[in-house]
Design an enzyme around this catalytic site. Structure first.
Site, PDB file in Angstrom:
ATOM      1  N   SER A 109       0.809  -1.215   0.000  1.00 17.25           N
ATOM      2  CA  SER A 109       0.000   0.000   0.000  1.00 17.25           C
ATOM      3  C   SER A 109       0.844   1.266   0.000  1.00 17.25           C
ATOM      4  O   SER A 109       0.349   2.354  -0.280  1.00 17.25           O
ATOM      5  CB  SER A 109      -0.921   0.012   1.224  1.00 17.25           C
ATOM      6  OG  SER A 109      -0.145   0.079   2.411  1.00 17.25           O
ATOM      7  N   GLY A 112       3.745   1.548   4.726  1.00 13.17           N
ATOM      8  CA  GLY A 112       4.636   0.881   5.672  1.00 13.17           C
ATOM      9  C   GLY A 112       3.976  -0.240   6.440  1.00 13.17           C
ATOM     10  O   GLY A 112       4.383  -0.550   7.557  1.00 13.17           O
ATOM     11  N   SER A 113       2.976  -0.888   5.849  1.00 16.59           N
ATOM     12  CA  SER A 113       2.196  -1.880   6.588  1.00 16.59           C
ATOM     13  C   SER A 113       3.015  -3.120   6.939  1.00 16.59           C
ATOM     14  O   SER A 113       2.855  -3.691   8.024  1.00 16.59           O
ATOM     15  CB  SER A 113       0.944  -2.280   5.797  1.00 16.59           C
ATOM     16  OG  SER A 113       1.286  -2.788   4.525  1.00 16.59           O
ATOM     17  N   SER A 114       3.913  -3.554   6.050  1.00 15.06           N
ATOM     18  CA  SER A 114       4.716  -4.748   6.342  1.00 15.06           C
ATOM     19  C   SER A 114       5.653  -4.508   7.520  1.00 15.06           C
ATOM     20  O   SER A 114       5.790  -5.358   8.408  1.00 15.06           O
ATOM     21  CB  SER A 114       5.516  -5.165   5.112  1.00 15.06           C
ATOM     22  OG  SER A 114       4.661  -5.566   4.061  1.00 15.06           O
ATOM     23  N   ASP A 158      10.427   3.003   8.100  1.00 14.97           N
ATOM     24  CA  ASP A 158       9.125   2.447   8.488  1.00 14.97           C
ATOM     25  C   ASP A 158       9.155   1.806   9.863  1.00 14.97           C
ATOM     26  O   ASP A 158       8.197   1.930  10.642  1.00 14.97           O
ATOM     27  CB  ASP A 158       8.663   1.424   7.450  1.00 14.97           C
ATOM     28  CG  ASP A 158       8.382   2.045   6.100  1.00 14.97           C
ATOM     29  OD1 ASP A 158       8.388   3.288   6.014  1.00 14.97           O
ATOM     30  OD2 ASP A 158       8.177   1.291   5.135  1.00 14.97           O
TER      31      ASP A 158
END
Length: 345
Positions: A109, A112-114, A158
């Site tokens: 996305s 920085g979701s991972s 992140d």
């Protein structure tokens, strides 16, 4: 009753400096980024078991795995983030447990979701094993697992954003990272929160190929890429300064300048679809904007004139895109414990 451990870590939006946090650039010239966490999260839960079974489940990926204590947990592309955290911190050498994960945004996305998920995982295992880790140590571990153990290309920002939370100016030096929380006037934050608009472009992307291309260009001394990285550093500092002074029109203009500069890092950062969306948004009242994260897809972040944000949002909807409301989040990774009734084995 079982005492379960929960965790959450916020996602982030980045404004400028992205790319200067990607090795080897920080070791050569030092990098810096300006970013802020938002009220979307990666969530995790760890429930201890009385037997030697380890169960892993990701809602977002639709994957469930089962192991026994002491098993190898081969890195084979299935929930490797989870396995990496378990292996690095030695969580699979004691009692059984169940880990359950989900995120408010999909992988790829650009928010920085991972890395936020990795930080949430480190938080879970930290509490499970009673490890006395500082915020910097949590972020360092999350980075080491993701970038070194799993060899996933990317930068450093992140993990630190998700761990510390808030509005930060983060410096990446040769031997350390420094997180500088910004004390931005509340009136400025309210205005900024209203005028910013997030829009999902409809496509996720793999950042590793973009980052590989950028890194190769830098290592080959490509002048456009090197100059663009230096521009990103300069613009991150300028944007920080105008924010602290409350000069938001200048912030919007600098966001546009930073996007034009960022596209010079790699030809993969933008594409015709993104360029068209961005130009239509600018015609409708957006002053500046950028694709969050490495580029290539994910979310587009726009700074709009106060009276024209609704017009920008309407134009995006006409283009079959999805504007997303958000608020800034001051807290970084959090863990807590709850008592829950066993729901079976």
């Amino acid at each position: 009753m079982t005492t379960a451990i929960r965790s959450k870590a916020p996602l982030r939006i980045s404004f400028a400096g992205g790319g200067t946090d990607v090795p080897p650039y920080p070791a050569h010239e030092g990098g810096c980024v300006l970013n802020a966490t938002i009220d979307s999260f990666a969530w995790g839960s760890l429930r201890p078991r009385q037997d030697a079974t380890i169960k892993l489940e990701s809602v977002d990926l639709g994957i469930r795995l089962e192991y026994t204590v002491g098993s190898e947990m081969e890195l084979n592309g299935e929930l490797d983030l989870v396995k990496g955290a378990i292996r690095r911190l030695g969580a699979n050498n004691s009692h059984g447990f169940e880990i359950f994960l989900h995120s408010d945004a999909p992988p790829g996305s650009g928010l920085g979701s991972s890395s936020a998920l990795m930080v949430a995982l480190v938080g879970l295992v930290k509490e499970f094993k009673n490890l006395p880790l500082t915020q910097y140590e949590v972020a360092d571990l999350a980075y080491a697992i993701e970038r070194e153990d799993l060899a996933i290309r990317g930068g450093l920002q992140d993990q630190y954003a998700a761990t510390f939370g808030g509005f930060n100016f983060i410096e990446f030096l040769q031997d350390r990272v420094i997180v500088n929380p910004l004390r931005i006037n509340r009136d400025t934050l309210n205005e900024l929160e209203h005028n910013l608009l997030l829009c999902y472009t409809g496509n996720t992307r793999r950042s590793d190929e973009i980052i590989k291309d950028q890194t190769t260009r830098f290592e080959q001394h490509n002048r456009d890429t090197t100059d663009a990285l230096r521009d990103q550093k300069r613009l991150a500092i300028e944007m920080k300064n105008v924010l602290l002074r409350g000069e938001l029109n200048d912030f919007g203009n600098l966001l546009h300048t930073a996007w034009e500069s960022k596209k010079k890092l790699s030809s993969r950062i933008s594409n015709c679809h993104i360029d068209e969306i961005y130009e239509e948004a600018r015609k409708s009242g957006a002053i500046g904007g950028k694709v969050t994260g490495a580029g290539g897809g994910g979310y587009l972040l726009l700074y709009c004139q106060f009276q024209k944000k609704h017009l920008v949002a309407e134009r995006l909807r006409q283009l079959n895109l999805i504007p997303t409301e958000f608020a800034f989040e001051n807290n970084g990774m959090q863990t807590w414990r709850v008592h829950e009734t066993s729901v079976g084995s």
